[in-house]
Every structure is written in C-alpha cells, then in structure tokens.
Motif scaffolding. Structure first.
Motif, PDB file in Angstrom:
ATOM      1  N   ALA A  84       0.824  -1.211   0.000  1.00  0.00           N
ATOM      2  CA  ALA A  84       0.000   0.000   0.000  1.00  0.00           C
ATOM      3  C   ALA A  84       0.853   1.254   0.000  1.00  0.00           C
ATOM      4  CB  ALA A  84      -0.932  -0.008   1.216  1.00  0.00           C
ATOM      5  N   GLU A  85       1.926   1.274   0.799  1.00  0.00           N
ATOM      6  CA  GLU A  85       2.768   2.473   0.831  1.00  0.00           C
ATOM      7  C   GLU A  85       3.534   2.643  -0.468  1.00  0.00           C
ATOM      8  OE1 GLU A  85       6.587   2.127   3.176  1.00  0.00           O
ATOM      9  OE2 GLU A  85       5.492   0.487   4.126  1.00  0.00           O
ATOM     10  N   GLY A  86       3.977   1.539  -1.085  1.00  0.00           N
ATOM     11  CA  GLY A  86       4.679   1.634  -2.353  1.00  0.00           C
ATOM     12  C   GLY A  86       3.775   2.090  -3.482  1.00  0.00           C
ATOM     13  N   ALA A  87       2.479   1.755  -3.398  1.00  0.00           N
ATOM     14  CA  ALA A  87       1.533   2.088  -4.460  1.00  0.00           C
ATOM     15  C   ALA A  87       1.241   3.574  -4.552  1.00  0.00           C
ATOM     16  CB  ALA A  87       0.229   1.317  -4.248  1.00  0.00           C
ATOM     17  N   VAL A  88       1.706   4.354  -3.588  1.00  0.00           N
ATOM     18  CA  VAL A  88       1.532   5.805  -3.638  1.00  0.00           C
ATOM     19  C   VAL A  88       2.276   6.393  -4.839  1.00  0.00           C
ATOM     20  CG1 VAL A  88       2.067   7.951  -2.420  1.00  0.00           C
ATOM     21  CG2 VAL A  88       1.167   6.007  -1.159  1.00  0.00           C
ATOM     22  N   VAL A  89       3.371   5.741  -5.233  1.00  0.00           N
ATOM     23  CA  VAL A  89       4.209   6.247  -6.328  1.00  0.00           C
ATOM     24  C   VAL A  89       3.510   5.994  -7.655  1.00  0.00           C
ATOM     25  CG1 VAL A  89       6.487   6.130  -7.404  1.00  0.00           C
ATOM     26  CG2 VAL A  89       6.251   5.738  -4.937  1.00  0.00           C
ATOM     27  N   LYS A  90       3.178   7.062  -8.353  1.00  0.00           N
ATOM     28  CA  LYS A  90       2.494   6.948  -9.638  1.00  0.00           C
ATOM     29  C   LYS A  90       3.491   6.597 -10.744  1.00  0.00           C
ATOM     30  CE  LYS A  90      -1.320   8.258  -7.671  1.00  0.00           C
ATOM     31  NZ  LYS A  90      -2.373   7.265  -7.368  1.00  0.00           N
ATOM     32  N   GLY A  91       3.037   5.796 -11.713  1.00  0.00           N
ATOM     33  CA  GLY A  91       3.884   5.421 -12.833  1.00  0.00           C
ATOM     34  C   GLY A  91       4.775   4.234 -12.552  1.00  0.00           C
ATOM     35  N   LEU A  92       4.554   3.554 -11.446  1.00  0.00           N
ATOM     36  CA  LEU A  92       5.331   2.369 -11.080  1.00  0.00           C
ATOM     37  C   LEU A  92       4.360   1.275 -10.665  1.00  0.00           C
ATOM     38  CD1 LEU A  92       8.280   1.278 -10.503  1.00  0.00           C
ATOM     39  CD2 LEU A  92       7.879   1.959  -8.131  1.00  0.00           C
ATOM     40  N   ASP A  93       4.438   0.113 -11.306  1.00  0.00           N
ATOM     41  CA  ASP A  93       3.576  -1.014 -10.942  1.00  0.00           C
ATOM     42  C   ASP A  93       4.146  -1.688  -9.697  1.00  0.00           C
ATOM     43  OD1 ASP A  93       1.810  -0.655 -13.038  1.00  0.00           O
ATOM     44  OD2 ASP A  93       2.972  -1.921 -14.405  1.00  0.00           O
ATOM     45  N   VAL A  94       3.353  -1.709  -8.645  1.00  0.00           N
ATOM     46  CA  VAL A  94       3.768  -2.302  -7.373  1.00  0.00           C
ATOM     47  C   VAL A  94       3.019  -3.617  -7.194  1.00  0.00           C
ATOM     48  CG1 VAL A  94       3.915  -1.986  -4.882  1.00  0.00           C
ATOM     49  CG2 VAL A  94       4.205  -0.023  -6.405  1.00  0.00           C
TER      50      VAL A  94
END
Length: 510
Positions: A143-153
């Motif tokens: 969930a915290e990694g998914a904050v970054v837009k343009g990157l598939d987590v």
C-alpha cells in the motif's frame, strides 16, 4: 553462469539501486555474499537455501558467489533475501524470465513466505526515478509503495506466487493506494471536554496555527497533559508533500501499519522521560530516525520536562532550531528532517504547588531553584509560548455550558494556515514558525506604533535576539488569525504576554 537482478538499498533518507549478481562456478560447494553486506544480509544465505528447497526447487550444488553492487556502500537488513533467491534461480536456469525493468525487495521465511521490510516508500520513489517499471514487495508494504504513480507495485505473499507470475502462469494484480483516512494514532480527544483554561486554549490555537513551540507550566491536576493531548484535534490539514515526507520517515523506521498508504494525520509522539538522547535524536551503527524525526510535521510532547535527562533535553536545541537532525558515524553522516512543534509540560517545583493561589508549597527555595534549573535557558529561549495553566475553579468544572469544540477551533487554524501557504508559496517555508531571519522584515510588516511597543517590551523584559525573532513570528500568527496583513499593537501585546512566564519563575528564583 552469471545472472543479474535489481534491488534497492537505504541509507538515511536516501535510497540507492543495488545490482545483485549471482555466479555459479566449479569448485567445492560454498555460498559467499560479497559487496559490503551487513550481518542480516550474510544470514540470508541460510534463509534463501531453506526457502528454495521448501518450495520445491533445487539449491545449486556449486561454488556460489553473490555480489551486491555498488561494493563500497554498506548493505543492511533482510530485504535482499528475495532478489538473491531470484538471481540464484536464474543463474541455475530454473527460472527463465526478463527482470531488467524490475526491482525485488523482501525478507523470506524458511518456507518461502515474504515478510515485510522497512523503507519501501523511499525505495519505490527512487526506483521510479531510475526508470524501473515494476517493483515486487511484501504484501504488507504494497500500500505504501503504491503511492508512487507510474510504477507497478506487485504485492507478493510467498515465493511460489511470485514465480508463477514471473513465468506467466498466474499474474499478480498491481496494488493500489489506500485512499481512506489512515491514522497513525487513535483519534484525538476534543477540546469541548476541557473546562475553563481559556487562555491556554487560545495559546494552543496560536501554536497550532503557526507551528510554534509551547511550554505549559502549572500545578498537578490543572489540565496540562489534557490540553496537550487534545492539540492534534486542532492541527491544520497536511499537504500532500507533508504526507509523503512523514510517511517516508515512518517507512524507514518500520512504523507504518500494514495496509496504510499515507500518514494523513499529523504525528503525535509522547516519549517517556526515561528516553535516551539517542532515542530522541536517532542513532545506531546504521542511523535510524528517533522520536524527534518521527514527530516530523506533527507534535513532540514531553510531559514532566524537568524529569528528562539533561542530555536528552539539550539534544533538542539544534534540531528544533534548524528543523533537521544530523547523525554522524564512522561510516558516514545522515540527516533526518524534524520540523516539529515541541510541546512540553512541567510543574513549577518538585511538589508542584510553587506559586499556587491556595495550596502551600513545601519545597525549600533551593529545591525550587534546582528543579527549575534542570530546564536550561537556551532551551527555554527556543520555546515561543510560555503558558501558565492555573487550577480550575469549581464553578467552571461543574458548569453545564459547553466549551468550544475542536472542530470550530480547527476551522480558524486551517484558515490561518491557508494564508501562510499562500504567503510562503515557492519559498520552502511551511509555517510562520519556520520564517528565516532574512525574511522576517518582508513577512512581518509593522506599523510605527507596533514597532515602538515591541521595542519597549524588548528592553523591559531583556529579550534575546532569538526571543525577538520568535515573538515576531508569534505576532505574525496572531495577525493571521485576525485576518490582518499588518501586525498591530494588540498582536504585539498578546505575543509578549506569552514570553513573560519565565520571568515569574526562572528569573525570580535563579
């Protein structure tokens, strides 16, 4: 055969890319990890070996060398378990897939489960900057990694699930950021529950609006801690940039609850008075954030201030002045942001009743002096608002009249902070308390009458240059709450009143 897999490393607030190289060669069976690995990284050999076997794959029987590049940067933590395992499976030709655009992060259990790690958010941000398109992280950190837009987590529960995805047998769905409100602490109590203490409430409203430091002085039971613990309920809303900064620090410290994408409420940290200086400032062989950094963009509450060790109190002086704490070790220097509101509470003497209107103090003058002297002058000078919290009268306690709620106070605080956000746009200044000395004249215009009043107060109270700056910043906040562009005499008078308490206690006794 040599294989390459990418991961990330972390030092302080900064992440850096790590290339994991695995080589299988002839010779006596061995498993070496090179590239300046820490103890936890060296121990990954046993975790990786067991995970490979317990998931139905063959552990290579050969001379194994794993290199973590760059070799001159210390690698710490168990987060390299997953990339090392993927590199070994690729080197032994048990896995055939492209991973050049992917980053792997995660700790492994002996059965192949993927466990959470620290620092996923800053590593995901750096991975995006470096041009990676995918990052595989533990489920609890997705969930915290998914904050970054343009990157598939991609959230990974266990090794078999990841390998099925990499081979195309069964795809893992990318994680999405949790947009619901996530609290790092329980909901704050309401100011409507506080009877009386109108002056203290007003001072805390000013502190919240401008981000100022506060000292509450009063007898036991007068409501100091009660007031301080309700301060989060009137703090202004966080900007997105503040959310990202705060979440990064908590991610590095491993303090983000599973499933939380962003910390959307300002932190409130209240360490016990037995905390060490390193516990406040941060430390360790690989320095980690301390309490003052974990309170970044929020409140650091020190109850019973004189009971803290002298070292712990003095370590606060430079960070609360500069908004940054720097930790130097033999291996390097790291800096953590710590733009905090320092809120401290204390009794005026050991028994707590020095200066009480009705109860007699049993402390000797020497005992009072020793107690007050535990709080040094330089630390006291860095606190903007000195508030006396008097005992509450019976009529106020028993009154049925409802006090003003936190929601009503917060509206005024948010309005004042909106004015500041507009005023400081593009300057890097976040609130009035962070106005730099070279911008004071620009942002704190005064009439001639106000200037003369401040001059009189400065001379009579014997204020220091730092105290002058801080009084001026408090004046700016009071004017913002009034919607005034210019600092007027009434704003000066109120701000100066909050700097006179040290004259009643400290200068009287010391």
């Amino acid at each position: 055969m040599v294989s390459h897999v990418y991961s990330m490393g972390l030092y302080g607030m900064e992440a850096f890319p790590v290339e994991v190289e695995a080589d299988l060669s002839q010779g006596l069976p061995s498993f070496e990890v090179v590239g300046l690995p820490g103890t936890a990284v060296k121990e990954s050999r046993d975790r990786v070996r067991s995970a490979i076997k317990n998931c139905g794959y063959e552990f290579p029987v050969s001379r194994i060398t794993v290199n973590l590049a760059p070799a001159d940067q210390k690698k710490e933590g168990p987060l390299y378990d997953l990339p090392v395992l993927i590199a070994l499976l690729k080197a032994s030709k048990q896995l055939d897939c492209g991973t050049d655009d992917s980053v792997f992060i995660g700790e492994l259990s002996l059965t192949g489960e993927v466990r959470s790690v620290r620092g996923v958010l800053p590593m995901a941000i750096e991975a995006k900057k470096r041009g990676f398109r995918r990052i595989f992280v533990p489920c609890d950190n997705a969930a915290e990694g998914a904050v970054v837009k343009g990157l598939d987590v991609f959230p990974v529960k266990n090794l078999p699930e990841l390998l099925r995805h990499l081979t195309g047998a069964e795809a893992i769905s990318p994680a999405s950021a949790n947009e619901t409100e996530n609290l790092i602490s329980p909901p704050a109590a309401d100011f409507a529950d506080v009877r009386g203490q109108l002056q203290a409430k007003r001072a805390l409203e000013i502190a919240a609006a401008g981000g100022h430091n506060v000292l509450l002085v009063g007898s036991p039971g007068s409501g100091k801690s009660m007031l301080a613990k309700r301060l989060p309920s009137i703090l202004p809303d966080m900007t997105f940039e503040e959310m990202i900064e705060t979440t990064k620090i908590h991610s590095i410290a491993g303090a983000i609850p599973p499933g939380v994408s962003l910390i959307r409420t300002r932190p409130f940290r209240a360490p016990h008075h037995t905390v060490s200086p390193a516990g406040l400032s941060g430390g360790g062989s690989i320095p980690r954030p301390g309490e003052i950094s974990l309170a970044h963009n929020g409140v650091l509450f020190l109850d019973e201030l004189p009971e803290f060790s002298r070292g712990a109190m003095e370590v606060l002086r430079q960070p609360i002045e500069n908004g940054m704490v720097t930790i130097s070790r033999a291996g390097g220097t790291v800096s953590y942001p710590c733009s905090v509101m320092l809120v401290a509470a204390m009794n005026p003497c050991p028994c707590g009743y020095f200066g009480h209107p009705k109860r007699r103090c049993i402390c000797s003058p020497q005992a009072v002096t020793r107690y007050l002297s535990r709080v040094s002058g330089p630390l006291l000078d860095r606190i903007d608002l000195h508030i006396e919290v008097p005992p509450v009268e019976f009529d106020e306690l028993s009154s049925d009249e409802k006090a003003e709620s936190s929601a009503e106070i917060r509206k005024r605080v948010n309005a004042a902070r909106a004015i500041q956000n507009q005023r400081f746009h593009g300057t890097g200044i976040t609130c009035n308390a962070r106005i730099t000395p070279d911008r004071l004249r620009e942002f704190c215009p005064m009439s001639e009458k106000s200037r003369n009043l401040l001059k009189t107060a400065f001379e009579r109270l014997g204020l220091s240059a730092r105290a002058y700056d801080r009084v001026l910043k408090v004046c700016r906040t009071i004017a913002d709450l009034d919607g005034s562009e210019t600092i007027e005499p009434q704003h000066i008078a109120e701000a100066v009143r909050y700097r006179s308490l040290d004259r009643k206690y400290w200068l009287k006794e010391l």
